[in-house]
Every structure is written in structure tokens, then in C-alpha cells.
Motif scaffolding. Structure first.
Motif, PDB file in Angstrom:
ATOM      1  N   LEU A  62      58.086  37.722  31.823  1.00 17.56           N
ATOM      2  CA  LEU A  62      56.781  37.117  32.065  1.00 17.56           C
ATOM      3  C   LEU A  62      56.841  35.954  33.047  1.00 17.56           C
ATOM      4  O   LEU A  62      55.829  35.517  33.560  1.00 17.56           O
ATOM      5  N   ALA A  63      58.050  35.432  33.287  1.00 14.16           N
ATOM      6  CA  ALA A  63      58.166  34.242  34.132  1.00 14.16           C
ATOM      7  C   ALA A  63      57.965  34.563  35.606  1.00 14.16           C
ATOM      8  O   ALA A  63      57.821  33.674  36.419  1.00 14.16           O
TER       9      ALA A  63
ATOM     10  N   ARG B 260      65.126  27.246  25.238  1.00 18.55           N
ATOM     11  CA  ARG B 260      64.605  28.576  25.473  1.00 18.55           C
ATOM     12  C   ARG B 260      64.242  28.765  26.946  1.00 18.55           C
ATOM     13  O   ARG B 260      64.589  29.773  27.562  1.00 18.55           O
TER      14      ARG B 260
ATOM     15  N   ASP C 186      60.214  36.882  27.631  1.00 18.67           N
ATOM     16  CA  ASP C 186      59.842  35.629  28.290  1.00 18.67           C
ATOM     17  C   ASP C 186      60.263  35.619  29.750  1.00 18.67           C
ATOM     18  O   ASP C 186      59.527  35.167  30.618  1.00 18.67           O
ATOM     19  N   SER C 187      61.477  36.122  30.003  1.00 18.99           N
ATOM     20  CA  SER C 187      61.977  36.140  31.374  1.00 18.99           C
ATOM     21  C   SER C 187      61.126  37.067  32.229  1.00 18.99           C
ATOM     22  O   SER C 187      60.808  36.769  33.377  1.00 18.99           O
TER      23      SER C 187
ATOM     24  N   GLU D 225      65.549  37.686  18.718  1.00 17.83           N
ATOM     25  CA  GLU D 225      65.821  36.584  19.652  1.00 17.83           C
ATOM     26  C   GLU D 225      66.070  37.116  21.062  1.00 17.83           C
ATOM     27  O   GLU D 225      65.481  36.658  22.041  1.00 17.83           O
TER      28      GLU D 225
ATOM     29  N   TYR E 280      57.031  28.454  36.881  1.00 19.53           N
ATOM     30  CA  TYR E 280      56.489  28.957  35.621  1.00 19.53           C
ATOM     31  C   TYR E 280      57.102  28.218  34.439  1.00 19.53           C
ATOM     32  O   TYR E 280      56.402  27.764  33.531  1.00 19.53           O
TER      33      TYR E 280
ATOM     34  N   VAL F  45      66.321  35.118  34.453  1.00 18.42           N
ATOM     35  CA  VAL F  45      65.517  35.540  35.612  1.00 18.42           C
ATOM     36  C   VAL F  45      66.333  35.469  36.895  1.00 18.42           C
ATOM     37  O   VAL F  45      66.378  36.425  37.672  1.00 18.42           O
TER      38      VAL F  45
ATOM     39  N   ALA G  86      59.804  31.470  39.306  1.00 17.84           N
ATOM     40  CA  ALA G  86      60.283  31.372  37.926  1.00 17.84           C
ATOM     41  C   ALA G  86      60.419  29.906  37.516  1.00 17.84           C
ATOM     42  O   ALA G  86      60.041  29.508  36.415  1.00 17.84           O
TER      43      ALA G  86
ATOM     44  N   VAL H  90      65.697  31.354  29.763  1.00  9.45           N
ATOM     45  CA  VAL H  90      64.806  32.234  30.522  1.00  9.45           C
ATOM     46  C   VAL H  90      65.097  32.117  32.019  1.00  9.45           C
ATOM     47  O   VAL H  90      65.213  33.111  32.737  1.00  9.45           O
TER      48      VAL H  90
ATOM     49  N   GLY I 170      63.036  38.673  22.562  1.00 13.39           N
ATOM     50  CA  GLY I 170      62.104  37.588  22.899  1.00 13.39           C
ATOM     51  C   GLY I 170      62.453  36.934  24.227  1.00 13.39           C
ATOM     52  O   GLY I 170      61.584  36.710  25.074  1.00 13.39           O
ATOM     53  N   ILE I 171      63.739  36.647  24.424  1.00 13.74           N
ATOM     54  CA  ILE I 171      64.166  36.024  25.677  1.00 13.74           C
ATOM     55  C   ILE I 171      63.920  36.963  26.852  1.00 13.74           C
ATOM     56  O   ILE I 171      63.421  36.560  27.904  1.00 13.74           O
TER      57      ILE I 171
END
Lengths: 304, 317
Positions: free
Chosen positions: A144-145, B10, A141-142, A134, B292, B18, B289, B14, A137-138
Motif C-alpha cells: 500500500l505504500a 512497523r 502495508d508495503s 504479522e 507515504y 518496499v 514510499a 515497510v 500484514g507487513i
């Protein structure tokens, strides 16, 4: 009863004559056996670039930052300067060759760093699952943002543009994809009998990961590195185009393309020579990688 | 519904991660904001005063929370250089970048969809090989290289389109579009390959379904089978990719705006990077961010709407 299979458009015409089909099968076989002309052409170009870049100081070239004041902006085919000179009279051929050193160093180092870290993260996520999965994964994702280029811009502000920092920060960009691929492969792998057997025999997690899981996931990952190399070269090119990669006077392809932009009308070769060299190199990496992947996975291509 | 709630959760996490990381990065910088504001010849006492004023002495988590609250209220801080509000700087430039990206995405789709269908129709046929090779060539050509070549041919040689510049929409639609064509094309020529490959792969799978064989057995024409039966069920991945590509497009737009002199958000960011205007950089990253995350949420929505099976499968999965 209609034979549905024979109607499938992808299988070719159902009415193909047997001999025709036979000939095609032979051709197909022949094609799949070797790596093909395209692969060898790409491999030759890459070998040329790598060898020339590696032995650049031994080739008797003019130094890339040495100015020939008698020949400023010389066109292609000039005496002493086969590929011409830039507005400061520096030899374009020499600069392209020395620029290859930067591109290739980044091209090989950055994916290695990214895949190395991604491998560890992916293994941990896929093997332990649960909250480890988990959190990783987070984090991914971050990561990739934010557009990759933005991360690189940020790093260049914070830590400046040395070759080491460029390799490192670019390497970080390859973590998410490597981690995802490793995780997926690890997930399939840990369900297999040999892992269960090893666990039943009392093997430690570390032993299972290094001795059972790792050898089974490393190959798909290495095929993936082949895709990362050209990407790394392209991104380094973009960075140096913006003047945020290695600093002058070290030549780099992106930097040369950018410098030549002002003279595009009168001396287009200043931009077009490094563009062509970079294009051929990236294309060769892509084609060679695809041919190898096709060979490994039996005929599927185009997985970028 | 549960699936969507899970996604929202989720995506929010994120977003927090970020923004916190960028906040951390910017605030641990050697020679922090106080020195930037105070200037080179500010005394230690002045620096301390600025620090106190900005609350830089508080722990980073507290400062982050404060920054977040102000962010939520629409206060994105002020540029260190011009004192202009970061939010208005961003919002002013967003439509320009958006136009560029939309135009690029439309062009990319216009190339990718026909190419993908043609390619999937006969895999390994001559059309497929030609298109795949072309795709390889395009993918090996980063945006800035395509841009240089396009400028060289279309602006300098043929003189059809301007090499750089931007005209607001108030100057007329054509005047506005004209300088946008080359930048959008540079972006599209890289992006279409990914879309084409995605569509091609999924379409090849779809074409092996029984209902396609049935449609063909009925004597339906190839064109109709491809367009009416195979295209829609093959476009799910395409929709996902469109969402994922937003980050790539943003990245690509940054460099192209710089080359073509388009005053979009990418140019703002690069300028901020060159001048080390940290507050603007932070604002831009946060904005990227946010974009996205929102786009990906919309993609999830679209996905669930396009294919009811997803809602069920994901909710239980």
C-alpha cells in the motif's frame, strides 16, 4: 423526564404526526423491498454494454481499425458513421464498442485475481494469527505504500502492455483490500461456537477453513468485488490514457480519450463520446453495486 | 509512547521491504543496467567491465545494502540518460507536486466538510440524497476524464484558464496559481467524495450521542450543535483518511501532471517510464514510499494528539 431518543436529529422531527409517520413507514418499506428504478436503469445499461461488446463481431460494424479516407474527423450524425470518425477515418462507434471489450475484460478479471489471492492471504492471516498474520500484514502495508499507478507503471516497463499482463498487474492491486476484509471477517468467524465445535470434533485446519469459515466470509467479499469492478475499469482507463495498457491498434476507451485530446477544440466528440460511455458504465457499476449492497445489508449505503 | 514506537518499527520495516522489492525488480530486469549504459554496440568485454565497475557481479543483498548506505548519505544515483543526480531531479520537482496536492486537498476539504455536515444533518433528506448522488457521479469520473471536461469548458469554451503550462512562483502568485487551478480541481473533484462519506458516516454516529441531544434540549441552534459540538469529535477518521489519501493523491497527480504539462515528480516518473530510465524510476518509487511512510507516521501522531483515548487503547491493544 425528557425522552432523549425523540430529540435525536437523525430520527426526523419528533413532532411528526402519527399518520405522517405511518405513511413514511409504508414508503420506506416499499422502497426497501425492490431494488429501485436506479438499479434497473444501471443494470439495463450494463447489459447493453456487455451484450454489444460480447457480440461485437456479429453486429456488422466497420472494423475498428479500418480507415474511411473519404470521411476524416466526421462529426456525430454523419452518413455511415453515427458517432463520427477519428482523424484516421476510423469509426468511433465501432471503436467504442471494441474498446468496451478491453475495459470489461479487465474489469471482471482483475478483481477476480486480486480477490482470489487476497482471500487466501486473509484467511491465513485471520485463521493462524501470530507470525503469519504479522508477515502478511507487513507485506500488505508495503504494497500500500506505493501508489497503485506507480506499481502499474513499473510493471508495464518490466513486462510490456499485453491484455493479460494488464489484468494480472491490476489484479495484484486488489489484494490488500481483499485480504484485509477477509482477515477481519475470518477473525470474527473463528471465535464462533461452530468453529470451536468443529475443532473439538477433531476437524483438520483445512477442513475448518474450507467448510466452516469460507462459506461465512464469501458473501461480504463478493459484495466487495462489485466495488472493485468500476475501479478496475477506471484504472485501466488511466493506463491506456497514458498509452501503457493494450497497444495500438487495439482500441481502448482511455486511449481514445487521449487521442482525441489534440482535437478537443474542433472535434470534441473524439474525446467526449468515449468519456461519456466510460462514465455511464462506471457509474452504473457503482450504482448497481450500491443498490445490491443496500439490499443485502439492510439500508446502509455509500461504503466505497 | 509505546504505541508510537511500535508504529515507527512497523513503518521502518515497510520501508525496507518496499525499497528491497523495487531494488530486486529493477535488478532482475532482462538486459540489466550495464547494457543500458554500454549502449547497443558495446562488446561483451565492455559490458563485463561496466558490470565489474558497478559491482553488478556481487550478490543482490550486498548490492542492496550498499545502495541503502549510499541512499542514506544522499546519493540516489544518476540518471541513465542525462547523468543528472536523481536526488536533485526529485527535489527540484517536489515543491511543484506538493503545491498541486495541497491545493487539491484544500479544495477537496472545502467541498467535503460542508457537504458532509449537510448530509449528516438529515440522512436520507433531500440534501443528503443530492450530495450522495453527486458523490457517486464524481467517483465514477476518473481524474483524467474530469481534466478533459474542465479543459474543454474552462479553457476552450470560456477561455478563462490556460489548458496547460506552469509558471514558477517568481512570476508572481496569480501567474503561478492560475495554471494550477484546473489540475487541482480535477484532483479535488475525485477526492472530495471519500472525505465527505467518511465525515458523514462518523457525524451521523456522533449526532446520536446523548450530549448532542442535551445540547439540542438546551435550545441550542442547529448550526451551533453541528459546528461546535459535533464536528470536532467526528473528524478523527477524516484525519486518518487524509493520511491514507496521500498515496492516492500521488497516483492522481501523476496523470494530471502529464495532462496539464506540470513539471512535477509525476511527470518525471512517467518520462522515466517512457525512456526506461531505471535509476530514476527506482528513485521515484523510493521517494513515494518514504513520503507515504512519513505522512502516515504524522497522521498517527496527530491521531494520538487529537484523541487521548487512542494512546491508551492502542498501547495496550
Amino acid at each position: 423526564m425528557v425522552d432523549l431518543a425523540s430529540l435525536r436529529p437523525v430520527e426526523g422531527r419528533a413532532s411528526a404526526a402519527p399518520s405522517d409517520r405511518h405513511a413514511r413507514a409504508i414508503a420506506e418499506h416499499r422502497r426497501s423491498r425492490g431494488l429501485g428504478v436506479v438499479f434497473w436503469l444501471s443494470a439495463s445499461w450494463l447489459t447493453l454494454v456487455i451484450v454489444v461488446a460480447a457480440f461485437a463481431p456479429l453486429l456488422g460494424l466497420v472494423a475498428p481499425d479500418e480507415s474511411d479516407w473519404m470521411a476524416l474527423k466526421a462529426p456525430i450524425g454523419s452518413e455511415n458513421h453515427i458517432l463520427g470518425t477519428d482523424p484516421l477515418g476510423r469509426d468511433v462507434l465501432s471503436r467504442v464498442i471494441y474498446g468496451a471489450r478491453v475495459s470489461l475484460t479487465v474489469g471482471f478479471t482483475a478483481p477476480a485475481i486480486g480477490v482470489g489471492i487476497g482471500l487466501v492471504l486473509g484467511l491465513a492471516a485471520g485463521y493462524y494469527r501470530g507470525w503469519v498474520d504479522e508477515i502478511i500484514g507487513i507485506a500488505i502495508d508495503s504494497w500500500l505504500a506505493i501508489p497503485g499507478l506507480v506499481i502499474l507503471l513499473l510493471f508495464s516497463v518490466l513486462y510490456g502492455g499485453s491484455l493479460f499482463m494488464v489484468c494480472l498487474s491490476l489484479g495484484l492491486l486488489f489484494i490488500p483490500s481483499a485480504a484485509r476484509i477477509t482477515r477481519a471477517a475470518t477473525l470474527t468467524c473463528t471465535g464462533r461456537e461452530y468453529v470451536i465445535a468443529a475443532r473439538a470434533l477433531g476437524a483438520s485446519d483445512l477442513r475448518i477453513i474450507t467448510r466452516e469459515v469460507f462459506p461465512n466470509i464469501i458473501w461480504p467479499l463478493l459484495a466487495f468485488v462489485m466495488i472493485d469492478i468500476p475501479i478496475a475499469i477506471v484504472v485501466e482507463g488511466s493506463l491506456s490514457f497514458l498509452g501503457l495498457s493494450v497497444q495500438a491498434p487495439t482500441p481502448s476507451w482511455g486511449g481514445m480519450i487521449s487521442e482525441g485530446r489534440e482535437y478537443l477544440e474542433a472535434s470534441p466528440h473524439l474525446s467526449l463520446v468515449p468519456t461519456a460511455v466510460m462514465f455511464l458504465t462506471v457509474l452504473s457499476f457503482n450504482l448497481a453495486g450500491d443498490a445490491m449492497r443496500k439490499r443485502v445489508s439492510g439500508g446502509r449505503s455509500g461504503a466505497i | 509512547m509505546r504505541y508510537l514506537l511500535g508504529r515507527v518499527q512497523r513503518l521502518l520495516i515497510v520501508l525496507l521491504v518496499v525499497t528491497f522489492s523495487t531494488f530486486l525488480l529493477v535488478s532482475v530486469l532482462p538486459g540489466d543496467v550495464a547494457y543500458q549504459i554500454g549502449g547497443m554496440d558495446a562488446s561483451e568485454a565492455e559490458i563485463a567491465e561496466i558490470r565489474e565497475e558497478l559491482g553488478l557481479n556481487q550478490p543482490v543483498v550486498l548490492r542492496y545494502l550498499e545502495w541503502l548506505t549510499r541512499l542514506a548519505q544522499g546519493d540516489w544515483g544518476r540518471s541513465l540518460l542525462t547523468g543528472e543526480s536523481v536526488w536533485s531531479m526529485i527535489i527540484e520537482r517536489v515543491p511543484i507536486s506538493l503545491e498541486l496536492m495541497l491545493l487539491a486537498q484544500v479544495m477537496a476539504l472545502a467541498i467535503a466538510v460542508p457537504a458532509g455536515i449537510l448530509s449528516a444533518w438529515r440522512p436520507n433528506g433531500w440534501a443528503d440524497r443530492f450530495i450522495t448522488s453527486l458523490g457517486f457521479a464524481c467517483v465514477s469520473m476518473p481524474g483524467f476524464m474530469t481534466a478533459i471536461l474542465l479543459i474543454y469548458f474552462f479553457s476552450l469554451h470560456l477561455g478563462w484558464l490556460p489548458a496547460t503550462g506552469y509558471e514558477p512562483l517568481s512570476a508572481g502568485l496569480w501567474a503561478n496559481l492560475k495554471p494550477m487551478i484546473l489540475p487541482a480541481l480535477s484532483l479535488a473533484l475525485v477526492e472530495w467524495t471519500v472525505l465527505m462519506r467518511t465525515l458523514r458516516a462518523e457525524m451521523i454516529t456522533t449526532l446520536q450521542e446523548n450530549y448532542i441531544s442535551l445540547a439540542r434540549a438546551k435550545g441550542m441552534s442547529t448550526t451551533r450543535v453541528l459546528l461546535a459540538h459535533a464536528l470536532r469529535p467526528s473528524s478523527f477518521s477524516l484525519v486518518t483518511i487524509l493520511g491514507l489519501q496521500v498515496a492516492r493523491l500521488l497516483g492522481g497527480a501523476i496523470i494530471l501532471e502529464q495532462i496539464y504539462g506540470i513539471p512535477g515528480i509525476g511527470r518525471l516518473l512517467i518520462h522515466a517510464v517512457y525512456t526506461r530510465d531505471l535509476i530514476v524510476i527506482q528513485g521515484c518509487v523510493t521517494f513515494f514510499a518514504l513520503t507515504y511512510v512519513i505522512v502516515n507516521f504524522l497522521v498517527d501522531l496527530a491521531y494520538a494528539w487529537l484523541d487521548p483515548r487512542v494512546r491508551e487503547a492502542r498501547a495496550h491493544g
